[in-house]
Scaffold this motif. Structure first.
Motif, PDB file in Angstrom:
ATOM      1  N   ALA A 171      31.349 -53.273 -18.383  1.00 44.74           N
ATOM      2  CA  ALA A 171      32.338 -53.853 -19.292  1.00 44.74           C
ATOM      3  C   ALA A 171      33.715 -53.218 -19.143  1.00 44.74           C
ATOM      4  CB  ALA A 171      31.866 -53.705 -20.737  1.00 44.74           C
ATOM      5  N   THR A 172      33.785 -52.054 -18.486  1.00 45.69           N
ATOM      6  CA  THR A 172      35.059 -51.325 -18.428  1.00 45.69           C
ATOM      7  C   THR A 172      35.586 -51.104 -17.015  1.00 45.69           C
ATOM      8  OG1 THR A 172      33.800 -49.239 -18.528  1.00 45.69           O
ATOM      9  CG2 THR A 172      34.652 -50.109 -20.608  1.00 45.69           C
ATOM     10  N   ALA A 173      34.755 -51.329 -15.996  1.00 40.20           N
ATOM     11  CA  ALA A 173      35.214 -51.144 -14.614  1.00 40.20           C
ATOM     12  C   ALA A 173      36.405 -52.063 -14.331  1.00 40.20           C
ATOM     13  CB  ALA A 173      34.082 -51.435 -13.635  1.00 40.20           C
TER      14      ALA A 173
ATOM     15  N   ALA B 139      25.008 -48.337 -17.476  1.00 32.84           N
ATOM     16  CA  ALA B 139      25.500 -49.346 -16.535  1.00 32.84           C
ATOM     17  C   ALA B 139      26.189 -50.494 -17.251  1.00 32.84           C
ATOM     18  CB  ALA B 139      24.352 -49.868 -15.676  1.00 32.84           C
ATOM     19  N   ARG B 140      25.673 -50.885 -18.403  1.00 32.34           N
ATOM     20  CA  ARG B 140      26.286 -52.009 -19.123  1.00 32.34           C
ATOM     21  C   ARG B 140      27.680 -51.647 -19.634  1.00 32.34           C
ATOM     22  NH1 ARG B 140      23.581 -56.553 -20.371  1.00 32.34           N
ATOM     23  NH2 ARG B 140      21.464 -56.677 -19.533  1.00 32.34           N
TER      24      ARG B 140
ATOM     25  N   THR C 259      29.226 -56.610 -13.479  1.00 27.80           N
ATOM     26  CA  THR C 259      30.635 -56.795 -13.121  1.00 27.80           C
ATOM     27  C   THR C 259      30.710 -57.027 -11.622  1.00 27.80           C
ATOM     28  OG1 THR C 259      32.889 -55.911 -13.368  1.00 27.80           O
ATOM     29  CG2 THR C 259      31.210 -54.371 -12.628  1.00 27.80           C
ATOM     30  N   GLY C 260      31.800 -57.602 -11.194  1.00 25.92           N
ATOM     31  CA  GLY C 260      32.072 -57.768  -9.775  1.00 25.92           C
ATOM     32  C   GLY C 260      33.512 -57.387  -9.532  1.00 25.92           C
ATOM     33  N   ILE C 261      33.738 -56.347  -8.715  1.00 28.48           N
ATOM     34  CA  ILE C 261      35.092 -55.854  -8.477  1.00 28.48           C
ATOM     35  C   ILE C 261      35.328 -55.716  -6.978  1.00 28.48           C
ATOM     36  CG2 ILE C 261      35.348 -54.627 -10.676  1.00 28.48           C
ATOM     37  CD1 ILE C 261      34.551 -52.050  -9.240  1.00 28.48           C
ATOM     38  N   VAL C 262      36.583 -55.747  -6.614  1.00 23.01           N
ATOM     39  CA  VAL C 262      36.973 -55.426  -5.246  1.00 23.01           C
ATOM     40  C   VAL C 262      36.892 -53.920  -5.087  1.00 23.01           C
ATOM     41  CG1 VAL C 262      38.855 -55.460  -3.583  1.00 23.01           C
ATOM     42  CG2 VAL C 262      38.450 -57.449  -5.037  1.00 23.01           C
TER      43      VAL C 262
ATOM     44  N   ALA D  78      24.600 -53.695 -10.988  1.00 19.57           N
ATOM     45  CA  ALA D  78      23.385 -54.289 -11.538  1.00 19.57           C
ATOM     46  C   ALA D  78      22.806 -53.392 -12.630  1.00 19.57           C
ATOM     47  CB  ALA D  78      22.344 -54.492 -10.436  1.00 19.57           C
ATOM     48  N   ASP D  79      21.945 -53.977 -13.447  1.00 22.66           N
ATOM     49  CA  ASP D  79      21.305 -53.226 -14.537  1.00 22.66           C
ATOM     50  C   ASP D  79      20.516 -52.035 -14.026  1.00 22.66           C
ATOM     51  OD1 ASP D  79      21.543 -53.730 -17.325  1.00 22.66           O
ATOM     52  OD2 ASP D  79      20.791 -55.752 -17.011  1.00 22.66           O
ATOM     53  N   ASP D  80      19.778 -52.258 -12.941  1.00 19.98           N
ATOM     54  CA  ASP D  80      18.915 -51.223 -12.385  1.00 19.98           C
ATOM     55  C   ASP D  80      18.559 -51.610 -10.953  1.00 19.98           C
ATOM     56  OD1 ASP D  80      16.999 -53.263 -12.669  1.00 19.98           O
ATOM     57  OD2 ASP D  80      16.264 -52.447 -14.567  1.00 19.98           O
ATOM     58  N   GLU D  81      17.687 -50.816 -10.343  1.00 20.43           N
ATOM     59  CA  GLU D  81      17.337 -51.050  -8.946  1.00 20.43           C
ATOM     60  C   GLU D  81      16.674 -52.418  -8.759  1.00 20.43           C
ATOM     61  OE1 GLU D  81      14.902 -48.864  -5.284  1.00 20.43           O
ATOM     62  OE2 GLU D  81      14.822 -48.035  -7.322  1.00 20.43           O
ATOM     63  N   GLN D  82      15.763 -52.785  -9.667  1.00 17.62           N
ATOM     64  CA  GLN D  82      15.073 -54.069  -9.541  1.00 17.62           C
ATOM     65  C   GLN D  82      16.055 -55.233  -9.647  1.00 17.62           C
ATOM     66  OE1 GLN D  82      11.897 -54.567 -12.376  1.00 17.62           O
ATOM     67  NE2 GLN D  82      11.295 -56.574 -11.582  1.00 17.62           N
ATOM     68  N   ALA D  83      16.997 -55.133 -10.584  1.00 14.76           N
ATOM     69  CA  ALA D  83      17.991 -56.197 -10.736  1.00 14.76           C
ATOM     70  C   ALA D  83      18.894 -56.280  -9.510  1.00 14.76           C
ATOM     71  CB  ALA D  83      18.823 -55.951 -11.991  1.00 14.76           C
ATOM     72  N   ALA D  84      19.189 -55.125  -8.905  1.00 17.39           N
ATOM     73  CA  ALA D  84      20.030 -55.117  -7.708  1.00 17.39           C
ATOM     74  C   ALA D  84      19.332 -55.813  -6.541  1.00 17.39           C
ATOM     75  CB  ALA D  84      20.396 -53.684  -7.335  1.00 17.39           C
TER      76      ALA D  84
END
Length: 311
Positions: free
Chosen positions: A231-233, A226-227, A262-265, A276-282
């Motif tokens: 960084a590349t999305a 995910a990280r 990241t935050g993308i349209v 998010a890093d994982d489900e808990q972070a989400a």
């Protein structure tokens, strides 16, 4: 064929999507753009029930605002059913009930998922027995996202996005979506991108000679990292969507400040997708964004494409 198969009703579920990467080429002579996309099907779903009928009709409800969804022959699900009927020589109709869970006009392919679900449902209802490849070919006439909604999972799309190649993706990616009250017109966003590029602004990437998905994006998907994906999305349409709706930029900054990778349209917008890093972070990120007054959804991917749900 002249009669539907002896089945009362077929239910199909199809997923929405996030473009984790989207690069846009120059507009061609026909006005269309060549693109390169990495699609990920996510757990926001459209459900379509197909029932025998002499006519083509549709009703729409859902957990999202469906006030802008047509219930006539312009509805994508109805158009898909009519295309299939013409393909197989079926002279009857179908009644479609569409239950929407994907934001409308939000850049997540909800209408395309409806079309994909209708194709699969009518194929089963009418006993056509077409292959997935045949259904994808029919669906491509309605837009590049329809074949992917049939395929699901993760895929690379080229051409206008409809030339699909499955891509390996391991693990699970958790996303928090921020949904806007008002949708955006895809043609308007493309027009804005063309206009923005014509200014020569350094804020928008130059037009690629041949759009392609960055190899690190595919590597991140293969590794379930995910990280690395954060960084590349990338989405070329983000620049145009944010120019048309500057308030979205404030929401992206909020999400990033709260730990989003990241935050993308998503697609042509205006839905925003935060990785998010994982489900808990989400879950934690969703709480913060919801507390700030935004409508949110927590989804994960990749998930399967359109499939029949036993009733």
């Amino acid at each position: 064929m002249s009669q539907a198969a002896a089945v009362e009703r077929i239910r199909v579920r199809a997923p929405g999507k996030i473009n984790v990467f989207f690069e846009v080429g120059a507009a061609g002579a026909d006005g269309y753009h060549e693109v390169a996309s990495a699609y990920q099907a996510v757990s926001a779903y459209e459900d379509v029930w197909a029932s025998p009928s002499d006519r083509f009709t549709v009703e729409v409800d859902g957990t999202v605002d469906v006030s802008g969804v047509p219930v006539d022959d312009t509805n994508l699900a109805v158009r898909a059913a009519r295309l299939l009927a013409a393909e197989i020589g079926y002279d009857g109709g179908v009644h479609l009930r569409v239950h929407k869970g994907v934001p409308v006009a939000g850049g997540m392919g909800g209408g395309s998922a409806d079309a994909a679900a209708a194709l699969l449902a009518c194929d089963a209802l009418w006993g056509a027995g077409l292959s997935s490849a045949q259904l994808q070919r029919i669906g491509a006439q309605l837009g590049a996202d329809v074949p992917f909604a049939l395929m699901g999972g993760t895929a690379v799309g080229t051409g206008r996005g409809e030339q699909l190649s499955p891509a390996l993706a391991r693990g699970r990616f958790d996303w928090v979506l921020v949904i806007s009250d008002e949708g955006m017109s895809t043609p308007d966003v493309y027009d804005e991108l063309d206009d923005y590029r014509s200014t020569g602004s350094s804020f928008v990437p130059p037009v690629p000679v041949r759009p392609a998905v960055f190899p690190p994006v595919l590597q991140a998907l293969r590794q379930g990292d995910a990280r690395m994906l954060g960084a590349t999305a990338h989405n070329d349409l983000s620049h145009a969507a944010l120019r048309l709706r500057p308030a979205l930029d404030d929401i992206i900054n909020l999400g990033l400040s709260q730990g989003a990778l990241t935050g993308i349209v998503s697609g042509s917008g205006p839905t925003l997708a935060f990785l998010a890093d994982d489900e808990q972070a989400a879950v934690a990120l969703q709480v913060v964004l919801s507390a700030a007054g935004h409508e949110t959804m927590h989804v994960h991917g990749p998930v399967p494409g359109a499939r029949i749900i036993p009733t």
